[in-house]
Scaffold this motif. Sequence first.
Motif, PDB file in Angstrom:
ATOM      1  N   GLN A 146      -0.740  -6.547   7.472  1.00 52.30           N
ATOM      2  CA  GLN A 146       0.426  -5.787   7.042  1.00 52.30           C
ATOM      3  C   GLN A 146       0.099  -4.326   6.748  1.00 52.30           C
ATOM      4  O   GLN A 146       0.997  -3.486   6.696  1.00 52.30           O
ATOM      5  N   ALA A 147      -1.186  -4.006   6.583  1.00 54.54           N
ATOM      6  CA  ALA A 147      -1.579  -2.612   6.368  1.00 54.54           C
ATOM      7  C   ALA A 147      -1.246  -1.763   7.587  1.00 54.54           C
ATOM      8  O   ALA A 147      -0.941  -0.564   7.453  1.00 54.54           O
ATOM      9  N   ASN A 148      -1.285  -2.352   8.779  1.00 53.94           N
ATOM     10  CA  ASN A 148      -0.925  -1.612   9.990  1.00 53.94           C
ATOM     11  C   ASN A 148       0.548  -1.210   9.970  1.00 53.94           C
ATOM     12  O   ASN A 148       0.907  -0.080  10.318  1.00 53.94           O
ATOM     13  N   MET A 150       2.387  -0.844   7.302  1.00 53.71           N
ATOM     14  CA  MET A 150       2.564   0.158   6.247  1.00 53.71           C
ATOM     15  C   MET A 150       2.064   1.517   6.698  1.00 53.71           C
ATOM     16  O   MET A 150       2.657   2.553   6.380  1.00 53.71           O
ATOM     17  N   PHE A 151       0.975   1.545   7.440  1.00 53.39           N
ATOM     18  CA  PHE A 151       0.456   2.799   7.971  1.00 53.39           C
ATOM     19  C   PHE A 151       1.484   3.426   8.917  1.00 53.39           C
ATOM     20  O   PHE A 151       1.724   4.638   8.884  1.00 53.39           O
ATOM     21  N   GLY A 152       2.095   2.614   9.737  1.00 55.80           N
ATOM     22  CA  GLY A 152       3.108   3.125  10.656  1.00 55.80           C
ATOM     23  C   GLY A 152       4.322   3.671   9.921  1.00 55.80           C
ATOM     24  O   GLY A 152       4.875   4.725  10.292  1.00 55.80           O
ATOM     25  N   ILE A 153       4.763   2.978   8.868  1.00 58.18           N
ATOM     26  CA  ILE A 153       5.911   3.453   8.080  1.00 58.18           C
ATOM     27  C   ILE A 153       5.566   4.762   7.381  1.00 58.18           C
ATOM     28  O   ILE A 153       6.384   5.695   7.330  1.00 58.18           O
ATOM     29  N   THR A 154       4.339   4.862   6.848  1.00 56.23           N
ATOM     30  CA  THR A 154       3.912   6.104   6.197  1.00 56.23           C
ATOM     31  C   THR A 154       3.879   7.255   7.191  1.00 56.23           C
ATOM     32  O   THR A 154       4.314   8.377   6.880  1.00 56.23           O
ATOM     33  N   ALA A 155       3.360   7.002   8.398  1.00 57.62           N
ATOM     34  CA  ALA A 155       3.321   8.049   9.422  1.00 57.62           C
ATOM     35  C   ALA A 155       4.733   8.469   9.824  1.00 57.62           C
ATOM     36  O   ALA A 155       5.011   9.660  10.049  1.00 57.62           O
ATOM     37  N   LEU A 156       5.646   7.507   9.925  1.00 52.85           N
ATOM     38  CA  LEU A 156       7.043   7.824  10.250  1.00 52.85           C
ATOM     39  C   LEU A 156       7.644   8.733   9.184  1.00 52.85           C
ATOM     40  O   LEU A 156       8.268   9.764   9.500  1.00 52.85           O
ATOM     41  N   CYS A 157       7.483   8.370   7.923  1.00 54.77           N
ATOM     42  CA  CYS A 157       8.032   9.187   6.830  1.00 54.77           C
ATOM     43  C   CYS A 157       7.391  10.568   6.806  1.00 54.77           C
ATOM     44  O   CYS A 157       8.086  11.583   6.595  1.00 54.77           O
ATOM     45  N   ALA A 158       6.065  10.638   7.007  1.00 51.08           N
ATOM     46  CA  ALA A 158       5.375  11.930   6.986  1.00 51.08           C
ATOM     47  C   ALA A 158       5.901  12.854   8.073  1.00 51.08           C
ATOM     48  O   ALA A 158       6.162  14.037   7.837  1.00 51.08           O
ATOM     49  N   CYS A 159       6.076  12.327   9.287  1.00 55.25           N
ATOM     50  CA  CYS A 159       6.595  13.148  10.398  1.00 55.25           C
ATOM     51  C   CYS A 159       8.022  13.603  10.132  1.00 55.25           C
ATOM     52  O   CYS A 159       8.378  14.757  10.387  1.00 55.25           O
ATOM     53  N   PHE A 160       8.823  12.719   9.614  1.00 54.32           N
ATOM     54  CA  PHE A 160      10.215  13.079   9.321  1.00 54.32           C
ATOM     55  C   PHE A 160      10.295  14.085   8.172  1.00 54.32           C
ATOM     56  O   PHE A 160      11.165  14.954   8.165  1.00 54.32           O
ATOM     57  N   TRP A 161       9.411  13.961   7.177  1.00 54.40           N
ATOM     58  CA  TRP A 161       9.377  14.932   6.088  1.00 54.40           C
ATOM     59  C   TRP A 161       8.907  16.297   6.583  1.00 54.40           C
ATOM     60  O   TRP A 161       9.499  17.319   6.273  1.00 54.40           O
ATOM     61  N   LEU A 178      12.699  -0.260   5.330  1.00 58.85           N
ATOM     62  CA  LEU A 178      11.763  -0.866   6.280  1.00 58.85           C
ATOM     63  C   LEU A 178      10.793  -1.868   5.647  1.00 58.85           C
ATOM     64  O   LEU A 178      10.409  -2.842   6.305  1.00 58.85           O
ATOM     65  N   LEU A 179      10.356  -1.626   4.423  1.00 59.76           N
ATOM     66  CA  LEU A 179       9.336  -2.513   3.838  1.00 59.76           C
ATOM     67  C   LEU A 179       9.771  -3.973   3.781  1.00 59.76           C
ATOM     68  O   LEU A 179       8.974  -4.865   4.124  1.00 59.76           O
ATOM     69  N   PRO A 180      11.002  -4.303   3.386  1.00 57.36           N
ATOM     70  CA  PRO A 180      11.385  -5.730   3.398  1.00 57.36           C
ATOM     71  C   PRO A 180      11.420  -6.330   4.798  1.00 57.36           C
ATOM     72  O   PRO A 180      11.009  -7.483   4.994  1.00 57.36           O
ATOM     73  N   PHE A 181      11.901  -5.558   5.801  1.00 57.63           N
ATOM     74  CA  PHE A 181      11.988  -6.097   7.161  1.00 57.63           C
ATOM     75  C   PHE A 181      10.608  -6.336   7.773  1.00 57.63           C
ATOM     76  O   PHE A 181      10.446  -7.215   8.609  1.00 57.63           O
ATOM     77  N   PHE A 182       9.617  -5.541   7.350  1.00 57.42           N
ATOM     78  CA  PHE A 182       8.258  -5.752   7.840  1.00 57.42           C
ATOM     79  C   PHE A 182       7.484  -6.736   6.958  1.00 57.42           C
ATOM     80  O   PHE A 182       6.280  -6.907   7.122  1.00 57.42           O
ATOM     81  N   ARG A 183       8.185  -7.347   6.004  1.00 66.18           N
ATOM     82  CA  ARG A 183       7.624  -8.382   5.133  1.00 66.18           C
ATOM     83  C   ARG A 183       6.440  -7.878   4.312  1.00 66.18           C
ATOM     84  O   ARG A 183       5.490  -8.625   4.024  1.00 66.18           O
ATOM     85  N   ILE A 184       6.495  -6.600   3.941  1.00 62.96           N
ATOM     86  CA  ILE A 184       5.440  -6.024   3.100  1.00 62.96           C
ATOM     87  C   ILE A 184       5.713  -6.320   1.632  1.00 62.96           C
ATOM     88  O   ILE A 184       4.808  -6.680   0.877  1.00 62.96           O
ATOM     89  N   THR A 501      -0.181  -0.789  -2.007  1.00 65.30           N
ATOM     90  CA  THR A 501      -0.784  -1.873  -2.785  1.00 65.30           C
ATOM     91  C   THR A 501      -0.371  -3.242  -2.248  1.00 65.30           C
ATOM     92  O   THR A 501      -1.203  -4.150  -2.112  1.00 65.30           O
ATOM     93  N   GLN A 502       0.908  -3.405  -1.931  1.00 67.72           N
ATOM     94  CA  GLN A 502       1.417  -4.697  -1.486  1.00 67.72           C
ATOM     95  C   GLN A 502       0.854  -5.101  -0.118  1.00 67.72           C
ATOM     96  O   GLN A 502       0.674  -6.291   0.158  1.00 67.72           O
ATOM     97  N   SER A 503       0.565  -4.124   0.732  1.00 72.35           N
ATOM     98  CA  SER A 503       0.126  -4.437   2.103  1.00 72.35           C
ATOM     99  C   SER A 503      -1.388  -4.510   2.252  1.00 72.35           C
ATOM    100  O   SER A 503      -1.890  -4.989   3.277  1.00 72.35           O
ATOM    101  N   GLY A 504      -2.125  -3.985   1.262  1.00 68.10           N
ATOM    102  CA  GLY A 504      -3.577  -3.933   1.391  1.00 68.10           C
ATOM    103  C   GLY A 504      -4.069  -2.678   2.072  1.00 68.10           C
ATOM    104  O   GLY A 504      -5.273  -2.525   2.318  1.00 68.10           O
ATOM    105  N   LEU A 505      -3.160  -1.734   2.360  1.00 69.38           N
ATOM    106  CA  LEU A 505      -3.568  -0.500   3.017  1.00 69.38           C
ATOM    107  C   LEU A 505      -4.466   0.329   2.100  1.00 69.38           C
ATOM    108  O   LEU A 505      -5.323   1.076   2.585  1.00 69.38           O
TER     109      LEU A 505
END
Length: 690
Positions: A146-148, A150-161, A178-184, A501-505
């Motif tokens: 699940q860290a993968n 979470m990494f993708g969601i973080t990269a998405l937010c960073a690019c959009f920001w 996104l976090l609930p749909f990716f089961r994080i 924390t929840q994903s282990g990233l």
Amino acid sequence: AANTGEMLPGPVLLGRRSLSAPVADNGKLDKAIGNGSHEPGLVRAGTQEGLPRAESALPSAGSALSRAGTALQRAGTNLQLQRASTLPTEDRELRHAATMPMTFDMEAERLCCCGLWKVQQMLGFILGVVSLIAFCLARPVKTYPQANDMFGITALCACFWIFEVIPVYMTALFPLVLLPFFRITSSEIVAQAYWSWVSLLVVGIFVVDIALEEVHLARRVALKLLLKVGVVSPAALLACFMSMCWLLAMLCNSIAVTLILSPFAIGLLNAAEEQARDAEAAEAVESGETYCEGGARGQGQTRQRKVADVQKFSEGVMLGIAFSATCGGIATLTGAIPHYFLAGEPIVSAQVTWSWWFVFALPTSFVSVVLAFGVLYVHYIHNLKFQGISHESLESDYDDLLKEVGPFSRDELLVGLIQIAQVVLLIIRPFAISPYIQTQYNSNLVNDSTLACAPALLLFFIPSQVRPGQALLTWPAVHEKFDFGLLLLIGGSLAINSGFTQSGLDIAMGDCFRELIPHLSSFALNFTIIVCVTLSVQIFSGIGIAAALLPVMSSAALQAVVNPLVLLLPTAVASSFAFLLPTATPSNVVVLAKSQELARSLRFRDFFFNGLPLTAMVILAGALLTDAMGRLVFDTHSPFPQWACHSAGASCVFVEAPGIVQGQQVEAQACIVDLSTSDVSIAAFGMAPG
């Protein structure tokens, strides 16, 4: 006279308000000369040989210049080389444009998504979506699947920001979606991050800032101070404005400070320019000179230089307001938006209080503003012939203030006292309040959010003298000026932290840094972080960089088992070292937009050529001071502290194990519990054998 062809008996200066030569279209001539034209027939009063030829050439030349200027402006704004004319000047819109300059830039060509996005916004959308898909498919982190995600969601937010694909406040909702749909993690857990004590700290600080802005107290104090001095020299005036901005930015947010002081400074500077033009006209009449402003020689050039000096000085003052507001925000935990993200990091939230941050960051803030003054003095004040602002101009501006808001009132006094009380409470809280208000287990019950909101609440209980029947502060004023989107932005950053924390990233990121951190000295680590973050915030949004990077640094420190403040303090400080571009910080954006009210507005190169040496100097000074003050205030050179281990939860255990950690003899040390395997193993950084 110009329109009828009548010759004028004496010299009339050509500038913003008058003409000195007969032409058919005085608007075109005024524009041509105002842009520095020295064409024959457009300069010497009474010389008409070149007029027909010049008049016929002006329309086509003006059209070509207009087209070229429009093309360059659009190209510049598509590369984020923001121009003053592309930003709103109305305060309400400018408050939002300060954090989202690309979104509010309406003059750039929007070629993508049916005219919705500029080129860089489309680029940010593509990078963000591709990054999310790539991490989800490639799955480079094998231990924590699940860290993968979470990494993708973080990269998405960073690019959009960073590229402002959509408003930065709405990008902050992506973790919740996104976090609930990716089961994080669950929606309930991630939603809790969007309303925390940090959000209420923001509410308390901003409400008092709005009250200070409503009563015009800062403007009155500034005018009174200048009137006491009398005729103010350029160096003293620049120092006065920068000092006021620096001090106010410690107590208020930088957007409010620049919105308060920029119009006041612009009024004084425009009055000084009018005086210089009037003096030029009077001297020209006395000397009987027949040359106009654009083509004068000798003494005429000296008189022309007076206006140019005032315009040059005006640029320096506006840049000084922007730079000093940014430097002042470094000094306090509530002075800059990235600091709120630091305060919300669970691993350090109990240690990084308002008072301790103030002690730590004040030297860096002071040195930065002194360096900024030095750079602007060399560039704009040295060898300047401008004598300064006269006492009459200051009195005229104070008379305008009296007409607008009236004499000094009880409202201003009470708001000023409440502002001071809020600061004092935040300073003394760790020493005089928290130790005496605790549970039976010695846990603190009061933090900075309570003490920030208490004075803000008081504003609505005290009746106003200026507005009978109302309180010192009204809700419509708060509703109009409070940036509620900032709460979403802070919540989004904390939600990403929760997802780590929840994903282990956090463990995966720590493993990447574990081998690098021990091989760098404390200063080298500070310097490396500050250089990387500073270079990033010059190009991208400092808010976006801090929101994306602080959770990564927090997780990396935990897994590398080093004091988390070693990574977090320089990251937070460097996120404010944004002087190079007009869009780098909110205060730069506000000053750039407000400079449209000057005769010559600020340009991209004004920020760049002054910000370049300043940035180089603050990087070195910041690295030295954050390292030294971090050791002195937070004891950052010590091994991983017990308070950080307790904040980390079940993944960290502080055990009684004597040994040598980071070159220091310890009796107990932190151990990170590896929960990725069925067998619980202990990994302690630097643990002595046995």
